[in-house]
Design a protein around this motif. Sequence first.
Motif, short mmCIF file in Angstrom:
data_model
loop_
_atom_site.label_atom_id
_atom_site.label_comp_id
_atom_site.label_asym_id
_atom_site.label_seq_id
_atom_site.Cartn_x
_atom_site.Cartn_y
_atom_site.Cartn_z
N HIS A 116 -0.75 -23.75 82.53
CA HIS A 116 -0.68 -24.67 83.67
C HIS A 116 0.69 -25.33 83.77
O HIS A 116 1.20 -25.56 84.87
CB HIS A 116 -1.79 -25.72 83.55
CG HIS A 116 -3.17 -25.15 83.67
ND1 HIS A 116 -4.30 -25.80 83.25
CD2 HIS A 116 -3.60 -23.96 84.20
CE1 HIS A 116 -5.36 -25.06 83.49
NE2 HIS A 116 -4.96 -23.94 84.07
N ALA A 134 -5.01 -25.21 89.14
CA ALA A 134 -3.87 -25.32 88.22
C ALA A 134 -3.37 -23.96 87.76
O ALA A 134 -2.22 -23.83 87.34
CB ALA A 134 -4.25 -26.17 87.01
N ARG A 162 -2.83 -33.85 86.99
CA ARG A 162 -3.77 -32.73 86.81
C ARG A 162 -5.15 -33.25 86.45
O ARG A 162 -5.29 -34.12 85.58
CB ARG A 162 -3.26 -31.79 85.71
CG ARG A 162 -4.19 -30.59 85.44
CD ARG A 162 -3.56 -29.60 84.46
NE ARG A 162 -2.30 -29.13 84.99
CZ ARG A 162 -1.14 -29.21 84.32
NH1 ARG A 162 -1.11 -29.72 83.10
NH2 ARG A 162 -0.03 -28.77 84.87
N ASN A 174 -4.45 -29.20 90.06
CA ASN A 174 -3.23 -29.99 90.20
C ASN A 174 -3.24 -30.77 91.51
O ASN A 174 -3.75 -30.29 92.52
CB ASN A 174 -2.00 -29.07 90.19
CG ASN A 174 -1.73 -28.47 88.83
OD1 ASN A 174 -2.10 -29.04 87.81
ND2 ASN A 174 -1.09 -27.31 88.81
#
Length: 278
Positions: free
Chosen positions: A103, A235, A254, A269
């Motif tokens: 991520h 993400a 996040r 996100n």
Amino acid sequence: MDSIEKIGNSVIQHGSYNDRIYLMKLDPADMPSLLDEIDALAEKESYSKIFTKVPGSFKELLCDRSYLCEASIPRYYYGKEDAVIMSKFLDDKRSINCLNEMHEDVIKTALSKEKGMHSILPSEYSIRKCEKQDIGQMADVYQKTFDTYPFPIHDPDYLLKTMEDNVVYFGVFKEGKVVALSSAEIDYDYSGVEMTDFATLPEFRGKGLSSQLLRKMEKDIKAKGIKTAYTIARASSYGMNIVFAKCGYEYCGRLVNNTNISGNIESMNIWYRNFQTD
């Protein structure tokens, strides 16, 4: 699917599908007793996460109730007060992001892209607001795009209800057929909007259609006087995070193991853009 209900004048979504409670819209008059009711509901149903979007002035109160701040959207409310995304993990396993390294690479890659570089919509495509007569096609596109989704966007009745309420859907069309979609979920009370529900049929990906949809939505909501836009993007999706980064959005946090999408509970996100500063 999870249900959407009111507690007082505040709106929540909850259920086993996402295994969580989501405080979608807060009426400040419901605080702090609302938090007690949410806690009781979470205990009753054995949910593993609660997450909330609330004005920054409530951050200290939620911190005292064991919530963590996972993201912050600057000047979301009326273009002035920050929104904070505060979460409480009721199961330690849900708070662990096993894909954090990947991520972080998604964010690094997205932020490395040059802002303002956009493809041109091919002449055989057109973009417009979706109408009621498009709902059947819209539901079909969403059904073909997502194995699972946090809201029932594959259901024509849900699409009609939201279209008649506060959601404006946009579509890319080719030869009269919907090939890509997105929506602007507008909060007129606070002058904010969530840019969401992006979907492109597999055979039409790689043509920059999501970027085209986002720019079209921005033009429409700016004309309505909306001040701040945000999105909750997967993400793990390089493509969607890059779309928002290139369109001038800023990364602001996040949400760990938050949303049932494409068959799994995934981290998401948050990206935002203040139109007042453009």
